[in-house]
Design a protein around this motif. Structure first.
Motif, PDB file in Angstrom:
ATOM      1  N   GLU A   1       0.833  -1.206   0.000  1.00 53.65           N
ATOM      2  CA  GLU A   1       0.000   0.000   0.000  1.00 53.65           C
ATOM      3  C   GLU A   1       0.867   1.254   0.000  1.00 53.65           C
ATOM      4  OE1 GLU A   1      -3.964  -1.085   2.444  1.00 53.65           O
ATOM      5  OE2 GLU A   1      -2.070  -1.444   3.507  1.00 53.65           O
ATOM      6  N   TRP A   2       1.953   1.214   0.779  1.00 51.37           N
ATOM      7  CA  TRP A   2       2.887   2.347   0.816  1.00 51.37           C
ATOM      8  C   TRP A   2       3.512   2.535  -0.565  1.00 51.37           C
ATOM      9  CZ3 TRP A   2       3.687   6.376   3.708  1.00 51.37           C
ATOM     10  CH2 TRP A   2       4.906   7.058   3.640  1.00 51.37           C
ATOM     11  N   ASP A   3       3.910   1.424  -1.212  1.00 53.07           N
ATOM     12  CA  ASP A   3       4.473   1.507  -2.561  1.00 53.07           C
ATOM     13  C   ASP A   3       3.464   2.110  -3.536  1.00 53.07           C
ATOM     14  OD1 ASP A   3       6.906   0.430  -1.758  1.00 53.07           O
ATOM     15  OD2 ASP A   3       6.473  -1.577  -2.542  1.00 53.07           O
ATOM     16  N   ASP A   4       2.209   1.687  -3.453  1.00 49.52           N
ATOM     17  CA  ASP A   4       1.172   2.259  -4.325  1.00 49.52           C
ATOM     18  C   ASP A   4       1.079   3.765  -4.140  1.00 49.52           C
ATOM     19  OD1 ASP A   4       0.530  -0.234  -5.339  1.00 49.52           O
ATOM     20  OD2 ASP A   4      -1.276  -0.465  -4.105  1.00 49.52           O
ATOM     21  N   TYR A   5       1.108   4.211  -2.894  1.00 48.62           N
ATOM     22  CA  TYR A   5       1.046   5.647  -2.611  1.00 48.62           C
ATOM     23  C   TYR A   5       2.242   6.371  -3.225  1.00 48.62           C
ATOM     24  CZ  TYR A   5       1.655   9.994  -0.075  1.00 48.62           C
ATOM     25  OH  TYR A   5       1.856  11.306   0.225  1.00 48.62           O
ATOM     26  N   GLU A   6       3.436   5.857  -2.980  1.00 43.29           N
ATOM     27  CA  GLU A   6       4.651   6.511  -3.483  1.00 43.29           C
ATOM     28  C   GLU A   6       4.684   6.535  -5.008  1.00 43.29           C
ATOM     29  OE1 GLU A   6       6.864   8.276  -2.007  1.00 43.29           O
ATOM     30  OE2 GLU A   6       6.655   7.740   0.096  1.00 43.29           O
ATOM     31  N   TRP A   7       4.343   5.397  -5.651  1.00 42.73           N
ATOM     32  CA  TRP A   7       4.345   5.383  -7.119  1.00 42.73           C
ATOM     33  C   TRP A   7       3.298   6.332  -7.682  1.00 42.73           C
ATOM     34  CZ3 TRP A   7       8.260   4.546  -9.830  1.00 42.73           C
ATOM     35  CH2 TRP A   7       9.163   3.548  -9.535  1.00 42.73           C
ATOM     36  N   SER A   8       2.163   6.439  -7.014  1.00 35.83           N
ATOM     37  CA  SER A   8       1.140   7.369  -7.476  1.00 35.83           C
ATOM     38  C   SER A   8       1.648   8.804  -7.406  1.00 35.83           C
ATOM     39  CB  SER A   8      -0.123   7.207  -6.621  1.00 35.83           C
ATOM     40  OG  SER A   8      -1.101   8.129  -7.014  1.00 35.83           O
ATOM     41  N   TRP A   9       2.292   9.149  -6.305  1.00 31.83           N
ATOM     42  CA  TRP A   9       2.826  10.501  -6.103  1.00 31.83           C
ATOM     43  C   TRP A   9       3.903  10.810  -7.134  1.00 31.83           C
ATOM     44  CZ3 TRP A   9       7.216  13.214  -5.214  1.00 31.83           C
ATOM     45  CH2 TRP A   9       7.120  14.432  -4.566  1.00 31.83           C
ATOM     46  N   VAL A  10       4.898   9.943  -7.206  1.00 30.73           N
ATOM     47  CA  VAL A  10       6.022  10.152  -8.129  1.00 30.73           C
ATOM     48  C   VAL A  10       5.577  10.030  -9.577  1.00 30.73           C
ATOM     49  CG1 VAL A  10       8.226   9.159  -8.894  1.00 30.73           C
ATOM     50  CG2 VAL A  10       7.776   9.429  -6.464  1.00 30.73           C
ATOM     51  N   GLY A  11       4.756   9.024  -9.864  1.00 31.14           N
ATOM     52  CA  GLY A  11       4.330   8.779 -11.235  1.00 31.14           C
ATOM     53  C   GLY A  11       3.473   9.890 -11.813  1.00 31.14           C
ATOM     54  N   SER A  12       2.543  10.402 -11.007  1.00 29.84           N
ATOM     55  CA  SER A  12       1.676  11.462 -11.532  1.00 29.84           C
ATOM     56  C   SER A  12       2.461  12.743 -11.785  1.00 29.84           C
ATOM     57  CB  SER A  12       0.492  11.716 -10.597  1.00 29.84           C
ATOM     58  OG  SER A  12       0.933  12.146  -9.329  1.00 29.84           O
ATOM     59  N   LEU A  13       3.418  13.055 -10.916  1.00 32.77           N
ATOM     60  CA  LEU A  13       4.240  14.245 -11.129  1.00 32.77           C
ATOM     61  C   LEU A  13       5.133  14.080 -12.361  1.00 32.77           C
ATOM     62  CD1 LEU A  13       4.928  17.041 -10.058  1.00 32.77           C
ATOM     63  CD2 LEU A  13       6.641  15.975  -8.571  1.00 32.77           C
ATOM     64  N   THR A  14       5.717  12.893 -12.511  1.00 30.11           N
ATOM     65  CA  THR A  14       6.558  12.605 -13.680  1.00 30.11           C
ATOM     66  C   THR A  14       5.741  12.676 -14.965  1.00 30.11           C
ATOM     67  OG1 THR A  14       8.013  11.189 -12.359  1.00 30.11           O
ATOM     68  CG2 THR A  14       8.081  10.886 -14.754  1.00 30.11           C
ATOM     69  N   GLN A  15       4.568  12.071 -14.939  1.00 27.68           N
ATOM     70  CA  GLN A  15       3.708  12.084 -16.123  1.00 27.68           C
ATOM     71  C   GLN A  15       3.326  13.507 -16.506  1.00 27.68           C
ATOM     72  OE1 GLN A  15       0.532   9.238 -16.068  1.00 27.68           O
ATOM     73  NE2 GLN A  15      -0.614  10.300 -17.651  1.00 27.68           N
ATOM     74  N   TRP A  16       2.953  14.320 -15.521  1.00 26.73           N
ATOM     75  CA  TRP A  16       2.592  15.708 -15.818  1.00 26.73           C
ATOM     76  C   TRP A  16       3.765  16.434 -16.457  1.00 26.73           C
ATOM     77  CZ3 TRP A  16       4.702  20.335 -14.491  1.00 26.73           C
ATOM     78  CH2 TRP A  16       3.988  21.469 -14.891  1.00 26.73           C
TER      79      TRP A  16
END
Length: 78
Positions: free
Chosen positions: A18-33
């Motif tokens: 769950e922690w990994d999901d949170y971190e990937w969501s945070w990092v991934g969405s910023l990277t994608q933007w």
């Protein structure tokens, strides 16, 4: 929590996945933007921030942090 006038009635401690999901969501969405908006004046800073955070997470604190969610009710005192 109780000293502040609340009573816990349920708790959930997040697991590493769950922690990994949170971190990937945070990092991934910023990277994608940043990648989707390369001409934006803050795109480079956003990409650098995502990279720095990801490297700190994967190369540092991963596995040592987590979340605990508590469901609270006000404690009635008389």
């Amino acid at each position: 929590v109780e000293a502040a006038g609340w009573s816990p009635i349920y708790a959930h401690v997040s697991e590493e996945g769950e922690w990994d999901d949170y971190e990937w969501s945070w990092v991934g969405s910023l990277t994608q933007w940043a990648l989707d908006n390369p001409s934006h004046p803050e795109a480079g800073d956003a990409l650098a921030a995502a990279r720095e955070h990801r490297d700190g997470w994967l190369g540092g604190y991963r596995g040592t942090l987590g979340f605990a969610c508590l469901l609270l009710r006000p404690t009635r005192t008389r």
